[in-house]
Design an enzyme around this catalytic site. Structure first.
Site, mmCIF file in Angstrom:
data_model
loop_
_atom_site.group_PDB
_atom_site.id
_atom_site.type_symbol
_atom_site.label_atom_id
_atom_site.label_comp_id
_atom_site.label_asym_id
_atom_site.label_seq_id
_atom_site.Cartn_x
_atom_site.Cartn_y
_atom_site.Cartn_z
ATOM 1 N N CYS A 117 0.650 -1.377 0.112
ATOM 2 C CA CYS A 117 0.026 0.093 0.085
ATOM 3 C C CYS A 117 0.931 1.177 0.118
ATOM 4 O O CYS A 117 0.254 2.339 -0.298
ATOM 5 C CB CYS A 117 -0.894 0.037 1.158
ATOM 6 S SG CYS A 117 -2.059 -1.292 1.163
ATOM 7 N N HIS A 257 -3.607 7.147 2.771
ATOM 8 C CA HIS A 257 -4.045 5.946 2.415
ATOM 9 C C HIS A 257 -5.151 5.456 2.909
ATOM 10 O O HIS A 257 -5.571 5.729 3.945
ATOM 11 C CB HIS A 257 -2.901 5.194 2.510
ATOM 12 C CG HIS A 257 -3.181 3.582 2.052
ATOM 13 N ND1 HIS A 257 -3.738 3.276 0.942
ATOM 14 C CD2 HIS A 257 -3.391 2.315 3.001
ATOM 15 C CE1 HIS A 257 -3.925 2.023 0.855
ATOM 16 N NE2 HIS A 257 -3.733 1.409 2.161
ATOM 17 N N ASN A 287 -10.283 -0.073 -0.129
ATOM 18 C CA ASN A 287 -8.621 0.075 -0.204
ATOM 19 C C ASN A 287 -8.197 -0.386 -1.621
ATOM 20 O O ASN A 287 -8.222 -1.574 -1.850
ATOM 21 C CB ASN A 287 -8.018 -0.599 0.977
ATOM 22 C CG ASN A 287 -6.661 -0.787 0.879
ATOM 23 O OD1 ASN A 287 -5.742 -0.279 0.005
ATOM 24 N ND2 ASN A 287 -5.963 -1.251 2.005
HETATM 25 O O1 UT7 Z 1 -3.967 -1.027 3.636
HETATM 26 C C1 UT7 Z 1 -2.744 -2.003 4.059
HETATM 27 C C2 UT7 Z 1 -3.089 -2.446 5.386
HETATM 28 N N1 UT7 Z 1 -4.260 -2.900 5.794
HETATM 29 C C3 UT7 Z 1 -4.858 -2.477 6.843
HETATM 30 O O2 UT7 Z 1 -4.491 -1.224 7.186
HETATM 31 C C4 UT7 Z 1 -6.051 -2.965 7.590
HETATM 32 C C5 UT7 Z 1 -6.074 -3.044 8.839
HETATM 33 N N2 UT7 Z 1 -6.882 -3.673 9.772
HETATM 34 C C6 UT7 Z 1 -8.465 -3.299 9.749
HETATM 35 O O3 UT7 Z 1 -8.597 -2.394 9.114
HETATM 36 C C7 UT7 Z 1 -9.043 -4.098 10.773
HETATM 37 O O4 UT7 Z 1 -8.303 -4.713 11.512
HETATM 38 C C8 UT7 Z 1 -10.266 -4.881 10.017
HETATM 39 C C9 UT7 Z 1 -11.180 -4.041 9.537
HETATM 40 C C10 UT7 Z 1 -9.700 -5.912 9.040
HETATM 41 C C11 UT7 Z 1 -11.055 -5.616 11.003
HETATM 42 O O5 UT7 Z 1 -11.670 -4.797 11.922
HETATM 43 P P1 UT7 Z 1 -11.306 -4.830 13.567
HETATM 44 O O6 UT7 Z 1 -12.194 -3.899 14.307
HETATM 45 O O7 UT7 Z 1 -9.890 -5.147 13.855
HETATM 46 O O8 UT7 Z 1 -11.941 -6.421 14.034
HETATM 47 P P2 UT7 Z 1 -11.341 -7.743 14.490
HETATM 48 O O9 UT7 Z 1 -10.331 -8.358 13.780
HETATM 49 O O10 UT7 Z 1 -10.733 -7.227 15.914
HETATM 50 O O11 UT7 Z 1 -12.718 -8.366 14.734
HETATM 51 C C12 UT7 Z 1 -13.751 -8.154 15.589
HETATM 52 C C13 UT7 Z 1 -14.771 -9.075 15.780
HETATM 53 C C14 UT7 Z 1 -14.400 -10.414 15.736
HETATM 54 O O12 UT7 Z 1 -15.721 -11.119 16.432
HETATM 55 P P3 UT7 Z 1 -15.362 -11.539 18.002
HETATM 56 O O13 UT7 Z 1 -14.135 -12.366 18.202
HETATM 57 O O14 UT7 Z 1 -15.354 -10.239 18.644
HETATM 58 O O15 UT7 Z 1 -16.613 -12.084 18.194
HETATM 59 C C15 UT7 Z 1 -14.439 -10.790 14.186
HETATM 60 O O16 UT7 Z 1 -14.534 -12.371 13.989
HETATM 61 O O17 UT7 Z 1 -15.664 -8.942 14.377
HETATM 62 C C16 UT7 Z 1 -15.666 -10.058 13.499
HETATM 63 N N3 UT7 Z 1 -15.447 -9.854 12.209
HETATM 64 C C17 UT7 Z 1 -16.644 -9.511 11.361
HETATM 65 N N4 UT7 Z 1 -17.849 -9.447 11.614
HETATM 66 C C18 UT7 Z 1 -18.489 -9.117 10.676
HETATM 67 C C19 UT7 Z 1 -14.427 -9.658 11.560
HETATM 68 N N5 UT7 Z 1 -14.340 -9.417 10.177
HETATM 69 C C20 UT7 Z 1 -16.043 -9.508 10.103
HETATM 70 C C21 UT7 Z 1 -16.841 -9.014 9.074
HETATM 71 N N6 UT7 Z 1 -18.166 -8.938 9.254
HETATM 72 N N7 UT7 Z 1 -16.240 -8.809 7.697
#
Ligand code: UT7
Length: 332
Positions: A117, A257, A287
């Site tokens: 990225c 970004h 993204n």
């Molecule tokens: O561009 C290059 C670099 N990439 C980035 O910068 C991406 C960086 N990361 C992110 O943007 C975020 O970490 C994500 C958007 C990928 C995920 O968001 P998060 O707030 O970090 O969620 P998480 O992984 O901590 O998950 C929270 C909860 C989990 O459930 P439990 O364990 O709390 O019950 C996940 O299983 O949300 C769940 N979850 C979802 N729920 C609905 C994870 N993905 C999804 C989804 N829909 N798509």
């Protein structure tokens, strides 16, 4: 003659026709519009379908053609074409060489620049340095990615984020001191444990096994990447301000970004920047990896004024990250 600087003198953009909405994703993986919107800021993204075109080069050519047409540029005057991308058409043969030929840049050389990225951000530094030597007068930097070619549409942690698109910027010499002023670029190899596509490179060549184990898709430990991204992107943006004694009042625009709206907000807050000064189109494109920065420039081009101070900031796989301070060089 004063010291030569390298300014952006034209921009172009292209996103494919097909719109993949959050609602559509609800039918593909276990997710919902509310979760995606609140956690990322994304509402929809564009996907390049085979019936429209194939490969990252298709997007890159369209973005370059948009710039060439708007600027009424003779492509034979272009000296160098760089394609910043994480999804080249093929390995080995540079996508940029093909793009240069297709757009009629017959006097140019071309190669790709790969830094996830941060590809376009690093590419800005490279393009500017070519121009500042005085040897090259027109350097075309294209950020293009067909992320849908490496996204696993059964993995809800990645498929909701990424989209396809391309943007282009022309770098030319400037004698008024406009253009790229300063940069702060960094990387840390620990990042490949958290965000990578494991197979298909020299470390793990393609095999029946790698295909069966879905190793040709991008994987990310979202939470860890998020933590690194928030602190490093905000830190880089703050540093470039400090290095140049810029206050929040001096900065006209943050060009961040587009990975996650929460990362963008954290960066703007760290800079003490009013959110009206933050470029944002993540809601429409998601993204697009190497394309986010030039897509923003194209979307906001009408609002940019000659002399505006822009701070670019990015964070990506590798890890790679940084910030660039640039003075805008034209009124549209
Ligand atoms: O561009 C290059 C670099 N990439 C980035 O910068 C991406 C960086 N990361 C992110 O943007 C975020 O970490 C994500 C958007 C990928 C995920 O968001 P998060 O707030 O970090 O969620 P998480 O992984 O901590 O998950 C929270 C909860 C989990 O459930 P439990 O364990 O709390 O019950 C996940 O299983 O949300 C769940 N979850 C979802 N729920 C609905 C994870 N993905 C999804 C989804 N829909 N798509």
């Amino acid at each position: 003659m004063g010291k030569l600087s390298a300014a952006i003198t034209a921009v172009g953009a292209y996103v494919p026709n097909f719109v993949l909405t959050n609602k559509m994703l609800e039918g593909m993986v276990e997710t919902n519009d509310e979760w995606i919107t609140t956690r990322t800021g994304i509402k929809e993204r564009r996907i390049l379908k085979p019936e429209e075109g194939e490969g990252t080069s298709y997007l890159a050519i369209k973005a370059a053609e948009d710039l060439i047409e708007k600027r009424r540029l003779d492509p034979t005057e272009i000296d160098l074409v760089m394609v910043a991308t994480a999804t080249p058409d093929t390995l080995v043969a540079s996508t940029a060489a093909y793009v240069a030929t297709k757009i009629g840049a017959t006097n140019a050389f071309g190669y790709d620049l790969l830094a996830a990225c941060s590809s376009f951000l690093y590419g800005m530094s490279t393009a500017a340095n070519y121009v500042q030597t005085g040897r090259y007068k027109k350097v075309l930097l294209i950020g293009a990615d067909k992320m849908s070619s490496i996204v696993d549409y059964t993995d809800r942690t990645t498929c909701i984020i990424f989209g396809d698109g391309a943007g282009a910027a022309l770098f030319e010499p400037n004698e008024e001191g406009l253009g790229l002023q300063d940069e702060y670029l960094r990387s840390n190899g620990v990042g490949r444990n958290y965000l990578s596509m494991d197979a298909g490179g020299s470390l793990m060549p393609a095999s029946m096994e790698t295909v069966k184990n879905r190793k040709h898709y991008i994987y990310q430990d979202g939470k860890s990447v998020f933590k690194f991204a928030v602190s490093n992107m905000a830190d880089a943006a703050a540093r470039i301000m400090e290095q140049n004694a810029l206050t929040h009042e001096d900065v006209a625009w943050l060009v961040p970004h587009q990975a996650n709206k929460r990362i963008i907000d954290a960066t703007a807050n760290r800079m003490g920047l009013d959110h009206a000064k933050v470029m944002m189109n993540i809601q429409r494109y998601g993204n697009t990896t190497s394309a986010t920065l030039p897509l923003l420039l194209a979307d906001y081009e009408d609002q940019l004024k000659k002399g505006d101070n822009l701070v670019f900031a990015a964070f990506g796989g590798g890890f790679t990250w940084g910030a660039i301070y640039l003075k805008w060089a034209y009124n549209k």
